[in-house]
Enzyme design. Structure first.
Site, short mmCIF file in Angstrom:
data_model
loop_
_atom_site.label_atom_id
_atom_site.label_comp_id
_atom_site.label_asym_id
_atom_site.label_seq_id
_atom_site.Cartn_x
_atom_site.Cartn_y
_atom_site.Cartn_z
N ASP A 169 7.35 -8.07 4.84
CA ASP A 169 7.62 -8.95 3.73
C ASP A 169 6.57 -9.88 3.54
OD1 ASP A 169 8.64 -10.45 1.55
OD2 ASP A 169 10.53 -10.77 2.53
N ALA A 211 1.61 -17.35 -13.88
CA ALA A 211 1.42 -18.72 -12.86
C ALA A 211 0.86 -18.37 -11.62
CB ALA A 211 2.52 -19.41 -12.91
N TYR A 236 5.00 -14.61 -13.50
CA TYR A 236 3.84 -13.80 -13.00
C TYR A 236 2.45 -14.36 -13.28
CZ TYR A 236 1.44 -9.12 -12.58
OH TYR A 236 0.27 -8.28 -12.37
N ILE A 261 -2.71 -1.01 -15.87
CA ILE A 261 -2.94 0.15 -14.99
C ILE A 261 -1.75 0.77 -14.90
CG2 ILE A 261 -3.69 0.96 -12.77
CD1 ILE A 261 -5.89 -1.01 -14.24
N SER A 300 9.04 -1.36 3.73
CA SER A 300 9.54 -0.43 4.84
C SER A 300 8.45 0.38 5.33
CB SER A 300 10.62 0.22 4.30
OG SER A 300 10.25 1.13 3.10
N ALA A 338 0.86 -1.23 0.14
CA ALA A 338 -0.03 0.02 0.06
C ALA A 338 0.76 1.34 0.01
CB ALA A 338 -0.98 -0.11 1.23
N SER A 339 2.13 1.17 -0.26
CA SER A 339 3.10 2.31 -0.19
C SER A 339 2.69 3.21 -1.46
CB SER A 339 4.44 2.02 -0.13
OG SER A 339 4.76 1.04 -1.10
N LYS A 386 -0.30 -15.35 -10.58
CA LYS A 386 -1.76 -14.71 -10.54
C LYS A 386 -2.83 -15.60 -10.97
CE LYS A 386 -0.43 -10.59 -9.55
NZ LYS A 386 -0.75 -9.72 -8.27
#
Ligand code: NAP
Length: 248
Positions: free
Chosen positions: A64, A158, A156, A189, A41, A16-17, A160
């Site tokens: 993480d 696989a 990616y 996006i 972080s 969500a950064s 998803k």
């Protein structure tokens, strides 16, 4: 007092950064939820800005999401801090693109860990609390590339596609406890993830999108906020595209 459709709800958003995750966290907060924002972080300034602008509690945590012990410890802390959890959005993700013959084992494993294993770990970490509450909404961020495949993205696509399998299975397991589990499948996006593809490839994709433009993170966030609300309480196990018609 904020009287949105999520007033009083407690939400966790991974990744969500920035990008789609930040737009989702902002939309949930705008609708009245208190939000724990997770990234690699701590982002204290961002959390303070969202809190003061939107009048809800927003707190940042480093987590993480690919690491089991870290997820268990951080989620325990978040649930203690917020008192409970009503909404989980599994959004964190990475790309390590490469054609099949050139893809390194570590690039395959890193994408599976961050984009798929994380969804299992974070969902398991909220399940007991939501089951006790006999309510909850979990929204996973998959991708159009899970449905169609994409050259250069074996890892990616696989991962998803695995997220879709988890979504449907977890929806079946948790339905009896009043918990919904759905996935969104964004198209192309406009975020850091797609910026690194370069202008030429972005323009090529944009020209193929029936609605004629790249999606904005807010386009995804509006759908996620609906799926996280009680307006969507009879929707579960669904994979919903938000792609400007690319997969129509
Ligand atoms: P982005 O701008 O690159 O942001 C990725 C986010 O994930 C960042 O907040 C990042 O945190 C976080 N993250 C990465 N690895 C993490 C880890 N190990 N633990 C915790 N957080 C981690 O990506 P985006 O475009 O917004 O994508 C968000 C999600 O949508 C991803 O799952 C992506 O696969 C999916 N998606 C994107 C598109 C698209 O066109 N952009 C299309 C379909 C699906 P840091 O800031 O700390 O690195």
């Amino acid at each position: 007092m904020n009287m949105g459709k999520l007033t009083g709800k407690k939400a966790i958003v991974t990744g969500a950064s920035r990008g789609i995750g930040l737009a989702i966290a902002t939309e949930l907060a705008r609708e009245g939820a208190d939000v724990a924002i997770l990234s690699t972080s701590v982002k204290e300034d961002l959390a303070a800005k969202l809190s003061s602008e939107l009048g809800v509690q927003v707190k940042s945590y480093a987590c993480d999401v690919a690491d089991s012990a870290t997820v268990q410890a951080v989620f325990k802390q978040i649930i203690a801090d917020m008192g409970t959890v009503d909404i989980l959005v599994n959004n964190a993700g990475i790309t390590r693109d490469g054609l099949l013959m050139r893809m390194k084992d570590e690039d395959f494993d890193a994408v599976i860990a961050t984009n798929l294993r994380s969804v299992f770990l974070c969902t398991r970490a909220v399940a007991r609390t939501m089951m006790g509450n006999r309510s909850g909404h979990i929204v996973n961020v998959s991708s159009i590339n899970a449905l169609r495949g994409q050259a250069g993205q074996s890892n990616y696509a696989a991962a998803k596609a695995g997220v879709i399998g988890l979504t449907r299975t977890n929806a079946m397991e948790l339905a009896a406890r009043g918990i919904t589990v759905n996935a969104v499948a964004p198209g192309f996006i406009d975020t850091d993830m797609t910026a690194k593809l370069g202008a030429e490839i972005r323009e090529k994709y944009a020209s193929q999108i029936p609605l004629g433009r790249l999606g904005q993170p807010e386009d995804v966030a509006k759908l996620v906020a609906f799926l996280a609300s009680d307006g969507a309480k009879y929707i579960t196990g669904q994979i919903i595209g938000v792609d400007g018609g690319l997969n129509a």
